[in-house]
Design an enzyme around this catalytic site. Structure first.
Site, PDB file in Angstrom:
ATOM      1  N   GLY A   1       2.082   2.853   2.105  1.00 50.49           N
ATOM      2  CA  GLY A   1       3.177   3.007   2.653  1.00 50.49           C
ATOM      3  C   GLY A   1       4.338   2.396   2.754  1.00 50.49           C
ATOM      4  O   GLY A   1       5.095   2.991   2.488  1.00 50.49           O
ATOM      5  N   HIS A   2       4.494   1.290   2.331  1.00 51.13           N
ATOM      6  CA  HIS A   2       4.955   0.489   1.304  1.00 51.13           C
ATOM      7  C   HIS A   2       6.062   1.539   0.688  1.00 51.13           C
ATOM      8  O   HIS A   2       7.634   1.532   0.434  1.00 51.13           O
ATOM      9  CB  HIS A   2       5.194  -0.758   0.694  1.00 51.13           C
ATOM     10  CG  HIS A   2       4.756  -1.965   1.890  1.00 51.13           C
ATOM     11  ND1 HIS A   2       3.110  -2.085   1.909  1.00 51.13           N
ATOM     12  CD2 HIS A   2       4.802  -1.887   3.252  1.00 51.13           C
ATOM     13  CE1 HIS A   2       2.934  -2.966   2.921  1.00 51.13           C
ATOM     14  NE2 HIS A   2       3.526  -2.909   3.292  1.00 51.13           N
TER      15      HIS A   2
ATOM     16  N   GLY B   1       8.700   1.219   8.597  1.00 47.38           N
ATOM     17  CA  GLY B   1       7.971   2.767   9.122  1.00 47.38           C
ATOM     18  C   GLY B   1       7.300   2.241  10.627  1.00 47.38           C
ATOM     19  O   GLY B   1       7.421   1.530  11.410  1.00 47.38           O
TER      20      GLY B   1
ATOM     21  N   HIS C   1       0.968  -1.256   0.336  1.00 45.09           N
ATOM     22  CA  HIS C   1      -0.020  -0.278  -0.008  1.00 45.09           C
ATOM     23  C   HIS C   1       1.010   1.232   0.139  1.00 45.09           C
ATOM     24  O   HIS C   1       2.312   1.084  -0.428  1.00 45.09           O
ATOM     25  CB  HIS C   1      -0.789  -0.475   0.888  1.00 45.09           C
ATOM     26  CG  HIS C   1      -0.081  -0.489   2.236  1.00 45.09           C
ATOM     27  ND1 HIS C   1       0.471   0.493   3.363  1.00 45.09           N
ATOM     28  CD2 HIS C   1      -0.057  -1.498   3.180  1.00 45.09           C
ATOM     29  CE1 HIS C   1       0.454  -0.094   4.488  1.00 45.09           C
ATOM     30  NE2 HIS C   1       0.259  -1.346   4.243  1.00 45.09           N
TER      31      HIS C   1
ATOM     32  N   VAL D   1       2.030   6.313   6.961  1.00 48.57           N
ATOM     33  CA  VAL D   1       1.545   7.083   6.120  1.00 48.57           C
ATOM     34  C   VAL D   1      -0.032   6.706   6.493  1.00 48.57           C
ATOM     35  O   VAL D   1       0.061   5.616   6.590  1.00 48.57           O
ATOM     36  CB  VAL D   1       1.507   6.869   4.229  1.00 48.57           C
ATOM     37  CG1 VAL D   1       0.579   6.980   3.715  1.00 48.57           C
ATOM     38  CG2 VAL D   1       3.211   7.245   3.983  1.00 48.57           C
TER      39      VAL D   1
ATOM     40  N   LYS E   1       4.815   3.170  12.193  1.00 48.62           N
ATOM     41  CA  LYS E   1       3.600   2.769  12.835  1.00 48.62           C
ATOM     42  C   LYS E   1       4.128   1.608  13.625  1.00 48.62           C
ATOM     43  O   LYS E   1       3.205   1.442  14.351  1.00 48.62           O
ATOM     44  CB  LYS E   1       3.048   1.921  11.621  1.00 48.62           C
ATOM     45  CG  LYS E   1       0.961   1.157  12.040  1.00 48.62           C
ATOM     46  CD  LYS E   1       0.723   1.445  10.759  1.00 48.62           C
ATOM     47  CE  LYS E   1       0.856  -0.017  10.086  1.00 48.62           C
ATOM     48  NZ  LYS E   1       0.643  -1.132  10.785  1.00 48.62           N
TER      49      LYS E   1
END
Ligand code: PAF
Length: 282
Positions: free
Chosen positions: A36-37, A147, A34, A176, A149
């Site tokens: 984020g990646h 990330g 997605h 993200v 997260k």
């Protein structure tokens, strides 16, 4: 873009790049890409001569009751997207190529792994640290991008690199989010419509926590209490796995917020476990 499945071939390719003084950025992933990646890939693309993405749903970081089999997989779509993001080499090994049947060597960072996600996922970070150490040995990256997260994962990998003296820079990149604030995650596809519409409350709660600190609240217990109430009101199908206020480096719980604190949470909505966090600086 080259696709390799054999760890030895990856190691040989990367060794030849390093011999030519080429820098290598590695983005370790479990696929199901997605935005984020893609933000991690774009960062790596800009920072290094060669960009490697690993795509491996790592079995050793899933507990026996977890979603290893159900974890979303879409290799063709991911490979096409990686190509479009300028990836030089996609490494997609089979589990048997990464782990011998009698695999017995583990990398553990227990001090940082026992709290937060480590409480309900006791073997998770051992699996993450071990597979990432193996990927570092194979790909010989100059930098590796993750990330924020997964803030606890990032802290653990930074400590692993420091303690083992690995010659790689670990870079954390901002989470993200969807337009409504929900942190992007491959697991978001599990959410049913009603669950998805309530999920942004996780982020809203964390932002409220930042406001409470800005207004002068410093007690971790009080912030946790208020967050539990906030989410009880807004996440009817949600169950809080944990909400903690911790030191962002050591992951140790804080009683009082002095300068920097990480407020981190895992919430189960229906059968989906979502994590998010906010870094608060006083
Ligand atoms: O964050 C992930 O996707 C995984 O934990 C990682 C770092 C790729 C290791 O399997």
């Amino acid at each position: 873009m080259e696709i390799l499945t054999d760890p030895k071939l990856l190691q040989e390719r990367c060794f030849s790049w390093r011999c030519k003084s080429l820098s290598i950025a590695l983005v370790p992933t479990m696929g199901s890409f997605h935005d984020g990646h893609f933000s991690l890939m774009d960062y790596g693309r800009a920072e290094a001569d060669k960009l490697i993405v690993s795509l491996f749903v790592n079995p050793t970081q899933f507990g026996p009751q977890e979603d290893l089999d159900a974890y979303p997989r879409n290799f063709e779509r991911d490979a096409q997207a990686a190509r479009e993001h300028g990836v030089d080499l996609l490494f997609a090994p089979r589990p048997e190529a990464m782990y011998h049947p009698d695999h017995a060597t583990w990398v553990e960072v227990p001090d940082l792994a026992r709290n937060l996600c480590g409480k309900s996922r006791p073997i998770h970070f051992r699996g993450v640290a071990t597979v990432v150490a193996k990927l570092f040995i194979l790909a010989q990256p100059t930098l590796a991008v993750f990330g924020e997260k997964d803030f606890q994962q990032l802290a653990i990998l930074r400590r692993m690199v420091r303690d083992l003296g690995l010659p790689v820079e670990v870079v954390g990149r901002p989470t993200v989010r969807e337009a409504d604030g929900l942190a992007m995650s491959s697991r978001n596809v599990y959410l049913e419509a009603e669950e998805r519409s309530s999920a942004p409350a996780i982020r809203q709660g964390l932002k409220a926590a930042r406001e409470w600190v800005a207004e002068g609240e410093r007690s971790a217990a009080e912030i946790k209490r208020r967050l539990e109430l906030f989410w009880a009101d807004r996440l009817s199908k949600g169950r809080i796995d944990y909400v903690e206020v911790v030191d962002p480096e050591s992951m140790a719980p804080l009683e009082t917020i002095a300068d920097r604190a990480l407020v981190a949470a895992a919430v189960r909505i229906g059968s989906t476990r979502l994590i998010d966090n906010i870094l608060i600086t006083v």
